[in-house]
Design an enzyme around this catalytic site. Structure first.
Site, PDB file in Angstrom:
ATOM      1  N   SER A  37       0.849  -1.193   0.000  1.00  0.00           N
ATOM      2  CA  SER A  37       0.000   0.000   0.000  1.00  0.00           C
ATOM      3  C   SER A  37       0.886   1.245   0.000  1.00  0.00           C
ATOM      4  O   SER A  37       1.639   1.452  -0.936  1.00  0.00           O
ATOM      5  CB  SER A  37      -0.965  -0.050   1.190  1.00  0.00           C
ATOM      6  OG  SER A  37      -1.960   0.932   1.084  1.00  0.00           O
ATOM      7  N   GLU A  55      -9.517  -5.345  -3.974  1.00  0.00           N
ATOM      8  CA  GLU A  55      -8.941  -4.146  -3.341  1.00  0.00           C
ATOM      9  C   GLU A  55      -9.917  -2.970  -3.417  1.00  0.00           C
ATOM     10  O   GLU A  55     -10.428  -2.654  -4.492  1.00  0.00           O
ATOM     11  CB  GLU A  55      -7.661  -3.752  -4.075  1.00  0.00           C
ATOM     12  CG  GLU A  55      -6.638  -4.863  -4.195  1.00  0.00           C
ATOM     13  CD  GLU A  55      -5.390  -4.596  -3.385  1.00  0.00           C
ATOM     14  OE1 GLU A  55      -5.454  -3.767  -2.461  1.00  0.00           O
ATOM     15  OE2 GLU A  55      -4.366  -5.229  -3.672  1.00  0.00           O
ATOM     16  N   HIS A 109      -7.676  -5.584   0.436  1.00  0.00           N
ATOM     17  CA  HIS A 109      -6.422  -4.834   0.522  1.00  0.00           C
ATOM     18  C   HIS A 109      -5.650  -5.227   1.783  1.00  0.00           C
ATOM     19  O   HIS A 109      -6.183  -5.137   2.888  1.00  0.00           O
ATOM     20  CB  HIS A 109      -6.757  -3.338   0.540  1.00  0.00           C
ATOM     21  CG  HIS A 109      -5.577  -2.433   0.445  1.00  0.00           C
ATOM     22  ND1 HIS A 109      -4.742  -2.414  -0.646  1.00  0.00           N
ATOM     23  CD2 HIS A 109      -5.095  -1.490   1.300  1.00  0.00           C
ATOM     24  CE1 HIS A 109      -3.805  -1.496  -0.460  1.00  0.00           C
ATOM     25  NE2 HIS A 109      -4.000  -0.930   0.712  1.00  0.00           N
TER      26      HIS A 109
END
Length: 515
Positions: free
Chosen positions: A214, A332, A424
């Protein structure tokens, strides 16, 4: 000489039970670690001076050496940030917890037991939108991965207002002529420490792989192009992902955010800002629901020194065109509130404007079931199209080997909760071998997926290639490696017409990132 004598005396004086502990001499002093899950752990090691007082919003300064043997059996504090609350799929194991402090620039090292040498080194940079997260989270404990023949390192870096505040006065006083990229400079300082000390933990300083997820992946993308990070790593991994397109504004834009904050706080000088209690800074920069669309204010900026250009949206010289593994999870950042045809049409028009009509023609949405399915698929196709187009560009412009993937194994739902699929960051417990945390039920299938991830990662650390059957993206190729439930080559996007649509959207200036 005195440091070595102190270490020898400590070993001689140690009781038998303590001899299971581990000792390492670093450039700053001696450490006493502890056994953990088949490896040796050295935690809470300072790699830079505390960024407090006059060092708040300065480039990281050298850490002071210590006398005697430093206890390295416990994590240091997480970097100062707001305390996150569980939400959506994110139960407590995914969230940074206390204690927290501005005095937080530490890293953690796991090595296999014994005296193996020239081991590959994996450095992991945590995510959190540049506003949170920590390298001290148990989810990222590196012992089980290290036990298989690697040195694994996690690190803290300044986040939020403490790591990414820019201001004209800070730029003026900086030796770099820059401000607001302190968190990235922390990461570079940590990589410099690792290069100087890797051998002492059995690692090979010429075989360091920098990785992140991320915001950590966005950091990796920045480090690949930063002249200040040159020669500090030989390979890279960006989980969710190098092309995620977190906005990287110009320095002047972030300086305006800084001057607005100073006015809000009534701070007439840098001394006033540096004197502000951390709690006051966090409260002043907290997002207030209803005050407009949320956006990341404290992020890296294009300053021409640390970050020469936006690596997701612009082309430029890639200082470190090292082999790169990058990809995304299958679910995600998907908005679960889109459940009907009308909601899908509204959501697409809000994000894509007039281009929504082309997407609506390509994705079925006549029923609620079709609309919900297409909502998830459009999101995945968008960021996977962004990934493959970015990878093709790097292959052409920088001759950088890019190994792309799409991961699809659904994370077990929390007990009594709904499933969120491969959401995610859900791959990370499998990468580190820390599955089993939180209120969830894991099975032998999950253990097999963890072994799959670790086999691929270890192959890449050792050779620069992530194992059999997985080739680098070509200049025109649109296939990626499927990981998770099916370990096979698969299309990056669900159909050629759809990837062409997203390519056209990108060429018109559209954003194919996660956000």
């Amino acid at each position: 000489m005195f440091a070595r004598l102190a270490l020898a005396l400590a070993l001689c004086a140690a009781p038998l039970a303590a001899l299971a502990q581990s000792f390492v001499s670093t450039t700053l002093g001696d450490l006493r670690g502890a056994a953990q899950d088949g490896a040796e752990a050295f935690l809470g090691i300072p790699y830079a001076a505390p960024p407090v007082g006059a060092n708040r919003w300065r480039e990281p300064q050298p850490a002071d050496p210590w006398q005697g043997v430093r206890d390295a059996s416990r994590y240091g504090p997480a970097c100062q940030q707001g305390v996150p609350a569980p939400w959506g799929p994110y139960t407590e194991e995914f969230l940074a917890a206390g204690p927290m402090s501005e005095d937080c620039l530490t890293l953690n090292v796991w090595k296999p037991r014994g005296g193996a040498r020239k081991l590959p080194v994996l450095v992991f940079i945590h995510g959190g939108g540049f506003g949170g997260g920590s390298g001290t989270m148990p989810l990222y404990a590196g012992a089980r991965l290290a036990a298989q023949g690697a040195v694994v390192i996690t690190l803290n870096y300044r986040v939020g207002v403490f790591g990414f505040l820019a201001h004209p006065a800070l730029t003026a006083e900086s030796p770099l002529g820059s401000s607001g990229n302190y968190g990235l400079l922390d990461q570079i300082a940590a990589l410099q420490w690792i290069k100087a000390n890797a051998t002492r933990f059995g690692g090979d300083p010429a075989n360091v792989t920098v990785s992140g997820e991320s915001a950590g992946a966005a950091s990796v993308a920045d480090l690949l192009i930063s002249p200040l990070a040159q020669d500090l790593f030989a390979k890279a991994i960006a989980f969710s992902g190098a092309s995620m397109a977190i906005d990287v504004p110009p320095l002047a834009t972030n300086e305006k955010v800084g001057t607005d904050l100073a006015a809000k706080l009534g701070a007439a000088s840098l001394a006033d800002l540096r004197a502000a209690p951390p709690e006051k800074l966090i409260e002043a920069t907290r997002y207030v629901p209803g005050s407009g669309p949320p956006r990341l204010l404290f992020v890296p900026n294009v300053d021409g020194k640390v970050v020469p250009f936006d690596p997701a949206r612009a082309s430029g010289p890639v200082v470190s065109p090292v082999p790169l593994v990058t990809g995304y999870n299958g679910a995600e950042m998907i908005d679960p509130s889109v459940r009907t045809p009308a909601q899908l049409e509204a959501a697409l028009r809000a994000r894509y404007g007039a281009f929504a009509d082309r997407l609506l023609a390509l994705y079925p949405h006549a029923t609620d079931t079709e609309a919900a399915s297409s909502n998830a698929l459009i999101a995945r196709d968008r960021y996977m199209a962004g990934l493959i187009l970015w990878s093709q560009d790097r292959t052409r412009s920088a001759r950088q080997p890019v190994f792309a993937y799409l991961y699809d194994h659904a994370y077990p739902p929390a007990k009594g909760g709904e499933g969120w699929g491969a959401f995610h960051s859900s791959q990370l417990p499998y990468v580190f071998g820390t599955i089993g945390m939180g209120p969830r039920t894991f099975t032998a299938v999950d253990a097999a997926v963890s072994r799959q991830w670790q086999r691929r990662i270890l192959a890449f650390l050792r050779s620069g290639k992530p194992g059999p059957g997985w080739s680098a993206v070509t200049r025109t190729g649109t296939a990626v490696m499927g990981l998770g439930d099916k370990e096979v080559i698969r299309p990056a996007v669900s159909s050629p017409a759809r990837i062409e649509a997203f390519k056209a959207y990108a060429e018109s200036g559209g954003n194919l990132g996660l956000m």
